[in-house]
Design an enzyme around this catalytic site. Structure first.
Site, PDB file in Angstrom:
ATOM      1  N   LYS A   1       0.922  -1.181   0.148  1.00 28.08           N
ATOM      2  CA  LYS A   1      -0.137  -0.087  -0.022  1.00 28.08           C
ATOM      3  C   LYS A   1       0.916   1.410  -0.016  1.00 28.08           C
ATOM      4  O   LYS A   1       0.524   2.158  -0.680  1.00 28.08           O
ATOM      5  CB  LYS A   1      -0.889   0.001   1.124  1.00 28.08           C
TER       6      LYS A   1
ATOM      7  N   GLN B   1      -4.546  -1.055   9.630  1.00 31.25           N
ATOM      8  CA  GLN B   1      -4.447  -2.367   8.948  1.00 31.25           C
ATOM      9  C   GLN B   1      -5.174  -3.413   9.997  1.00 31.25           C
ATOM     10  O   GLN B   1      -4.660  -3.652  11.319  1.00 31.25           O
ATOM     11  CB  GLN B   1      -3.040  -3.067   8.800  1.00 31.25           C
TER      12      GLN B   1
ATOM     13  N   ASP C   1     -11.156   3.306   4.366  1.00 34.87           N
ATOM     14  CA  ASP C   1     -11.262   2.226   4.023  1.00 34.87           C
ATOM     15  C   ASP C   1     -12.891   1.830   4.017  1.00 34.87           C
ATOM     16  O   ASP C   1     -13.525   0.914   3.648  1.00 34.87           O
ATOM     17  CB  ASP C   1     -10.917   1.357   5.215  1.00 34.87           C
TER      18      ASP C   1
END
Ligand code: NDP
Length: 280
Positions: A50, A94, A117
């Protein structure tokens, strides 16, 4: 094989290029903060990818690595600091988090405007209300692949296999918003094969290697396989038995090289969307 292969690698590469072209025109550099707690090997690889992809697209990405024993209070303090940092447009924590941390509480602490997200309840609510702003990256990638494959969703019978908050439910909401007639199937569904056979568009997100067999698929159906499963021999396969399905389906995504590459590309797009919305 009759099915057209939907090449996620290629679509994702184009999306990353278009994000890079957009960031190049901005008078500021969008900022993405990725928070990694502990050293889970898969998470470490995801986070590194990422970070790299974001920086290559003109996004100032940084990874905050916190030790495994980080407390919930410490993580919430980190989130508060990132919420207040004007250079940070997107915050991604994460998952999974260590057991001493309540992931829900952490997600709810993220400023919804920076929730790239799309997991914060405010963004979930907006999605289900048809006013989506920041949409979970994997289902967003699924929709882009369907668009790329030229699938017209209006009135189409779609089946989403799996009802997780990360993939299944948001995918179903996006398909509904695109005027498909959506069924959600899960581990308690009575006759999964029969449900699948009715679908003109099938999105599989269960995490069970090759659960969906070729004879579960309607002729010419479009199959999007979100699953990523590692077999004992090391091979990666999806939730759909690809070779069988490809003889029946009209179009299908491979694993790897289908939905997987779209997730990071959509994260980059979400970061730019968040940055532009915040900074005007
Ligand atoms: P979850 O485990 O959170 O959810 C799985 C869902 O599938 C649940 O709704 C579960 O039903 C259902 N399910 C499980 N087994 C069966 C079965 N035998 N029959 C019918 N339904 C079943 O998984 P995720 O949604 O997080 O992920 C799904 C897959 O997608 C995984 O392989 C994951 O690795 C992959 N993934 C890929 C990403 C990418 O970037 N390409 C990103 C995220 C995930 P119930 O609710 O009843 O328990």
């Amino acid at each position: 094989m009759t099915a057209k292969i939907i090449d996620g690698k290629q679509v994702a590469a184009r999306l990353r290029e278009s994000v890079a072209a957009r960031t190049a025109l901005l008078p500021f550099k969008p900022g993405l903060a990725v928070v990694l707690v502990g050293e889970d090997p898969a998470s470490t690889v995801y986070v590194r990818n990422k970070d790299r992809a974001a920086n290559a697209a003109g996004i100032a990405a940084s990874t905050l690595r916190l030790p495994m024993e980080t407390t919930q209070a410490e993580l919430l303090a980190t989130i508060a600091r990132l919420n207040a940092d004007n250079d940070v447009d997107g915050i991604l924590v994460q998952l999974p988090l260590p057991p001493q941390i309540d992931a829900r509480a952490v997600i709810e602490a993220i400023d919804p405007a920076k929730d790239v997200d799309g997991f914060h309840p405010v963004n979930v609510g907006r999605l289900h209300d048809g006013r989506a702003t920041l949409v979970p990256c994997t289902p967003l990638g699924v929709m882009k692949l369907l668009a790329e494959a030229g699938v017209s969703l209006r009135g189409t019978r779609a089946l989403v296999l799996g009802r997780s908050s990360i993939v299944g439910k948001p995918a179903a909401a996006l398909l509904t918003a695109a005027d498909a007639t959506v069924t959600i199937a899960h581990s308690r569904t009575r006759d999964l094969a029969a449900e699948c056979r009715r679908a003109e568009v099938l999105v599989a997100a269960v995490g069970r290697a090759e659960l969906v067999r070729g004879d579960w698929i309607a002729t010419d159906a479009v199959v999007i396989d979100v699953g990523i499963n590692r077999l004992p021999d090391g091979r990666l396969v999806g939730d759909v038995a690809f070779d069988e399905a490809a003889t029946v389906a009209g179009a299908i995504t491979p694993v790897p090289g289908g939905v997987g590459p779209m997730t990071i590309a959509c994260l980059l797009e979400n970061t730019v969307t968040a940055a532009v919305a915040r900074r005007g």
